[in-house]
Design a protein around this motif. Structure first.
Motif, PDB file in Angstrom:
ATOM      1  N   ASP A 142      78.280 -12.306  32.995  1.00  0.00           N
ATOM      2  CA  ASP A 142      76.847 -11.979  33.505  1.00  0.00           C
ATOM      3  C   ASP A 142      76.007 -13.055  33.645  1.00  0.00           C
ATOM      4  OD1 ASP A 142      76.457 -12.024  30.744  1.00  0.00           O
ATOM      5  OD2 ASP A 142      75.374 -10.223  30.715  1.00  0.00           O
ATOM      6  N   TYR A 200      69.966 -11.660  30.763  1.00  0.00           N
ATOM      7  CA  TYR A 200      69.063 -10.681  31.277  1.00  0.00           C
ATOM      8  C   TYR A 200      69.177 -10.590  32.637  1.00  0.00           C
ATOM      9  CZ  TYR A 200      68.117 -10.722  26.233  1.00  0.00           C
ATOM     10  OH  TYR A 200      68.271 -10.899  24.978  1.00  0.00           O
ATOM     11  N   GLY A 201      69.712 -11.415  33.637  1.00  0.00           N
ATOM     12  CA  GLY A 201      69.596 -11.513  35.004  1.00  0.00           C
ATOM     13  C   GLY A 201      68.419 -12.319  35.498  1.00  0.00           C
ATOM     14  N   ASN A 202      67.734 -12.974  34.531  1.00  0.00           N
ATOM     15  CA  ASN A 202      66.695 -13.791  34.961  1.00  0.00           C
ATOM     16  C   ASN A 202      67.019 -15.225  35.446  1.00  0.00           C
ATOM     17  OD1 ASN A 202      64.635 -12.075  34.093  1.00  0.00           O
ATOM     18  ND2 ASN A 202      64.998 -12.524  31.822  1.00  0.00           N
ATOM     19  N   LEU A 208      71.991 -17.576  36.003  1.00  0.00           N
ATOM     20  CA  LEU A 208      71.286 -16.283  35.669  1.00  0.00           C
ATOM     21  C   LEU A 208      71.351 -16.328  33.894  1.00  0.00           C
ATOM     22  CD1 LEU A 208      72.252 -13.588  37.930  1.00  0.00           C
ATOM     23  CD2 LEU A 208      70.254 -14.761  37.933  1.00  0.00           C
TER      24      LEU A 208
END
Length: 167
Positions: free
Chosen positions: A92, A100-102, A97
């Motif tokens: 992920d 946390y996807g930031n 990224l």
């Protein structure tokens, strides 16, 4: 005897009814940390699959997988007496990224760990660095082109869109 040791977690085989033997992993870790350079470079490929070491290093660095050099990977082997190899897990935090996807915009430097820190010092003619350079150049002629990677991403996107998964 626990199912965790030195940030490793025992997953398979399920040893809940027996004592877990960490000695092989302990010996491998000790070897990576303490073997002389001569011993390390001449013997690491008997303990760890050398082709996998090269491929995983390229894979993680191409993806810039910030969370997959100490965590989110499996250290595996097919047989108790076999060589270890890495298996990626939980990708992920890749391509800029964080977990946390930031967006991080962190594209500097190589992804590494203690094992690779030693391997990238092996500049012998047939050593790790030469093997990694040769493999990378070969992959850049095919699967590691921008066009090929974007085709794969687009194909997966289209499949998820058409299936209604995004809806």
């Amino acid at each position: 005897t626990l199912d965790t040791w030195d940030n490793y977690e025992w997953v398979y085989p399920n040893e809940s009814d027996t004592v877990i033997d960490w000695s092989s992993l302990y010996n491998f870790t000790n070897f990576v940390m303490n073997a002389s350079n001569n011993a390390f470079y001449s013997q690491y490929s008997t303990l760890f699959d050398a082709d996998n070491a090269v491929d995983y290093f390229i894979f993680i660095n191409v993806l810039k997988a910030m969370d997959n050099m100490g965590r989110n990977l499996f250290l595996a082997r097919y047989k108790k007496s076999g060589s270890y190899f890495y298996v990626p897990w939980d990708l992920d935090a890749i391509w800029g990224l964080d977990t946390y996807g930031n967006q991080t915009n962190n594209a500097e430097g190589l992804m590494s760990n203690g094992f690779y820190d030693r391997l990238i010092q092996d500049c012998n003619d047939n050593g790790f660095v030469a093997s990694a350079q040769n493999r990378y150049q070969m992959l850049r002629g095919g699967v590691l082109t921008k066009e090929h990677i974007m085709e794969l991403v687009q194909s997966q996107y289209d499949e998820l869109l058409e299936s209604g998964a995004y809806a």
